[in-house]
Design a protein around this motif. Structure first.
Motif, PDB file in Angstrom:
ATOM      1  N   GLU A 112      35.466  34.833  61.581  1.00 13.76           N
ATOM      2  CA  GLU A 112      35.802  33.432  61.805  1.00 13.76           C
ATOM      3  C   GLU A 112      37.109  33.040  61.136  1.00 13.76           C
ATOM      4  O   GLU A 112      37.757  32.076  61.553  1.00 13.76           O
ATOM      5  CB  GLU A 112      34.662  32.539  61.297  1.00 13.76           C
ATOM      6  N   THR A 113      37.509  33.759  60.095  1.00 16.26           N
ATOM      7  CA  THR A 113      38.723  33.410  59.362  1.00 16.26           C
ATOM      8  C   THR A 113      39.989  33.951  60.029  1.00 16.26           C
ATOM      9  O   THR A 113      41.084  33.662  59.565  1.00 16.26           O
ATOM     10  CB  THR A 113      38.658  33.967  57.933  1.00 16.26           C
ATOM     11  N   LYS A 114      39.831  34.723  61.084  1.00 14.81           N
ATOM     12  CA  LYS A 114      41.006  35.329  61.717  1.00 14.81           C
ATOM     13  C   LYS A 114      41.365  34.616  63.018  1.00 14.81           C
ATOM     14  O   LYS A 114      40.506  34.172  63.762  1.00 14.81           O
ATOM     15  CB  LYS A 114      40.751  36.818  62.000  1.00 14.81           C
ATOM     16  N   TYR A 115      42.670  34.536  63.259  1.00 15.51           N
ATOM     17  CA  TYR A 115      43.156  34.015  64.535  1.00 15.51           C
ATOM     18  C   TYR A 115      43.009  35.095  65.601  1.00 15.51           C
ATOM     19  O   TYR A 115      42.784  36.260  65.319  1.00 15.51           O
ATOM     20  CB  TYR A 115      44.624  33.598  64.412  1.00 15.51           C
ATOM     21  N   GLY A 116      43.208  34.684  66.833  1.00 15.36           N
ATOM     22  CA  GLY A 116      43.190  35.645  67.929  1.00 15.36           C
ATOM     23  C   GLY A 116      42.182  35.263  68.990  1.00 15.36           C
ATOM     24  O   GLY A 116      41.172  34.614  68.737  1.00 15.36           O
ATOM     25  N   LEU A 117      42.479  35.694  70.180  1.00  9.64           N
ATOM     26  CA  LEU A 117      41.627  35.437  71.340  1.00  9.64           C
ATOM     27  C   LEU A 117      40.378  36.314  71.264  1.00  9.64           C
ATOM     28  O   LEU A 117      40.474  37.494  70.918  1.00  9.64           O
ATOM     29  CB  LEU A 117      42.436  35.800  72.589  1.00  9.64           C
ATOM     30  N   VAL A 121      39.364  41.180  67.360  1.00  4.84           N
ATOM     31  CA  VAL A 121      38.415  42.244  67.712  1.00  4.84           C
ATOM     32  C   VAL A 121      37.228  42.256  66.757  1.00  4.84           C
ATOM     33  O   VAL A 121      36.090  42.507  67.159  1.00  4.84           O
ATOM     34  CB  VAL A 121      39.116  43.618  67.742  1.00  4.84           C
ATOM     35  N   SER A 122      37.474  41.968  65.484  1.00  7.01           N
ATOM     36  CA  SER A 122      36.410  42.032  64.481  1.00  7.01           C
ATOM     37  C   SER A 122      35.447  40.856  64.574  1.00  7.01           C
ATOM     38  O   SER A 122      34.331  40.925  64.051  1.00  7.01           O
ATOM     39  CB  SER A 122      37.007  42.078  63.071  1.00  7.01           C
ATOM     40  N   ASN A 176      46.608  48.850  53.814  1.00  2.00           N
ATOM     41  CA  ASN A 176      45.370  49.504  53.376  1.00  2.00           C
ATOM     42  C   ASN A 176      44.705  50.359  54.448  1.00  2.00           C
ATOM     43  O   ASN A 176      43.761  51.088  54.150  1.00  2.00           O
ATOM     44  CB  ASN A 176      44.365  48.451  52.897  1.00  2.00           C
ATOM     45  N   ASP A 177      45.188  50.276  55.710  1.00  2.00           N
ATOM     46  CA  ASP A 177      44.450  50.977  56.780  1.00  2.00           C
ATOM     47  C   ASP A 177      45.356  51.575  57.869  1.00  2.00           C
ATOM     48  O   ASP A 177      44.883  51.943  58.933  1.00  2.00           O
ATOM     49  CB  ASP A 177      43.424  50.033  57.420  1.00  2.00           C
ATOM     50  N   PHE A 178      46.659  51.689  57.598  1.00  2.00           N
ATOM     51  CA  PHE A 178      47.585  52.066  58.674  1.00  2.00           C
ATOM     52  C   PHE A 178      47.372  53.477  59.192  1.00  2.00           C
ATOM     53  O   PHE A 178      47.633  53.765  60.361  1.00  2.00           O
ATOM     54  CB  PHE A 178      49.043  51.870  58.237  1.00  2.00           C
ATOM     55  N   ALA A 185      42.453  44.006  61.229  1.00  2.00           N
ATOM     56  CA  ALA A 185      41.119  44.479  60.841  1.00  2.00           C
ATOM     57  C   ALA A 185      40.689  43.798  59.547  1.00  2.00           C
ATOM     58  O   ALA A 185      41.526  43.340  58.766  1.00  2.00           O
ATOM     59  CB  ALA A 185      41.140  45.994  60.648  1.00  2.00           C
ATOM     60  N   PRO A 186      39.389  43.719  59.300  1.00  2.00           N
ATOM     61  CA  PRO A 186      38.929  43.206  58.004  1.00  2.00           C
ATOM     62  C   PRO A 186      39.439  44.091  56.873  1.00  2.00           C
ATOM     63  O   PRO A 186      39.667  45.289  57.071  1.00  2.00           O
ATOM     64  CB  PRO A 186      37.402  43.301  58.106  1.00  2.00           C
ATOM     65  N   PHE A 187      39.621  43.506  55.696  1.00  4.00           N
ATOM     66  CA  PHE A 187      39.996  44.323  54.540  1.00  4.00           C
ATOM     67  C   PHE A 187      38.750  45.067  54.076  1.00  4.00           C
ATOM     68  O   PHE A 187      37.742  44.460  53.724  1.00  4.00           O
ATOM     69  CB  PHE A 187      40.552  43.462  53.408  1.00  4.00           C
ATOM     70  N   GLU A 188      38.815  46.379  54.100  1.00  5.90           N
ATOM     71  CA  GLU A 188      37.670  47.216  53.734  1.00  5.90           C
ATOM     72  C   GLU A 188      38.034  48.106  52.545  1.00  5.90           C
ATOM     73  O   GLU A 188      39.158  48.589  52.447  1.00  5.90           O
ATOM     74  CB  GLU A 188      37.254  48.105  54.917  1.00  5.90           C
TER      75      GLU A 188
END
Length: 227
Positions: free
Chosen positions: A131-136, A127-128, A205-207, A163-166
């Motif tokens: 480029e470093t994340k897997y996923g459709l 969703v984010s 960190n974001d749950f 999600a990105p680490f924020e």
């Protein structure tokens, strides 16, 4: 109270508060204890403490734990799954959270057919757009879901994202909201012929933000099981 029990109690308090803020029932949110960085002994303590859902990223790291403790919990494969590892994962892990390509669906379906079972999978979406994340990519979800109908031994039980680490967890909200909206759109389309209930999203960190946006499974590692 042990350090593990203290962490569980604190996480439980925060989950309950997030549910209350968002008008959700606490029973709607399930916790996956991510044990990828801890030993089999520590994983056993997690199970004995009453956490029934265990998350692992790689079969190589999970094998010893699963062979020793596999019957004691519900196992979730939450990492990127290589097609050559499918034969190790299907039948051992109750849920696969990282279905993101048809070549993987084909292998999962083939192994599930051999075992006479239905593989419960989450479609992983990037969703984010990192480029470093897997996923459709999200825009490919409708076509992907349509093509999955060719694999009768796969049951889609939800969508998953990271999600990105924020520094500020609030910054992750658009990602989690986006996944919920994608799930709702998938259900409205009726393309799969059944309702997809789950949202696997939110980490240490974001749950809380993820829960406020509808998470049904949160994946918690260090904050819960320690290091």
């Amino acid at each position: 109270m042990s350090a593990l029990q203290e962490r569980i109690a604190e996480v439980e308090r925060r989950i309950a508060a997030a549910c209350e803020r968002s008008g959700r029932a606490r029973s709607d949110v399930n916790v996956i204890a991510v044990t990828k960085y801890v030993s089999a002994e520590a994983t056993e303590q997690v199970l004995q403490a009453g956490l029934a859902d265990i998350g692992e990223n790689r079969w190589q790291d999970a094998q010893e734990k699963w062979e020793r403790l596999g019957s004691q919990g519900t196992w979730h494969f939450i990492g990127h799954l290589q097609t050559n590892k499918v034969k190790e994962v299907v039948g051992r892990f109750a849920y696969i959270h990282s279905l993101d390509r048809l070549s993987l669906a084909k292998e999962i379906d083939k192994k599930a057919a051999q075992l006479g079972l239905e593989a419960k999978c989450f479609i992983q979406l990037n969703v984010s757009g990192e480029e470093t994340k897997y996923g459709l990519p999200p825009e490919q979800l409708p076509d992907f879901a349509q093509q999955l109908k060719a694999y009768p031994h796969i049951r889609i039980v939800g969508l998953m994202t990271m999600a990105p680490f924020e520094a500020e967890a609030e910054a992750t909200r658009p990602v989690f909201r986006g996944l919920r909206e994608l799930r709702d759109g998938l259900n409205r389309s009726g393309v799969l012929g059944y309702e997809v209930p789950g949202l696997s999203m939110g980490m240490s960190n974001d749950f809380e933000v993820a829960i406020e946006e509808g998470a049904t499974w949160v994946r918690l590692g260090s904050i819960l099981v320690g290091k």
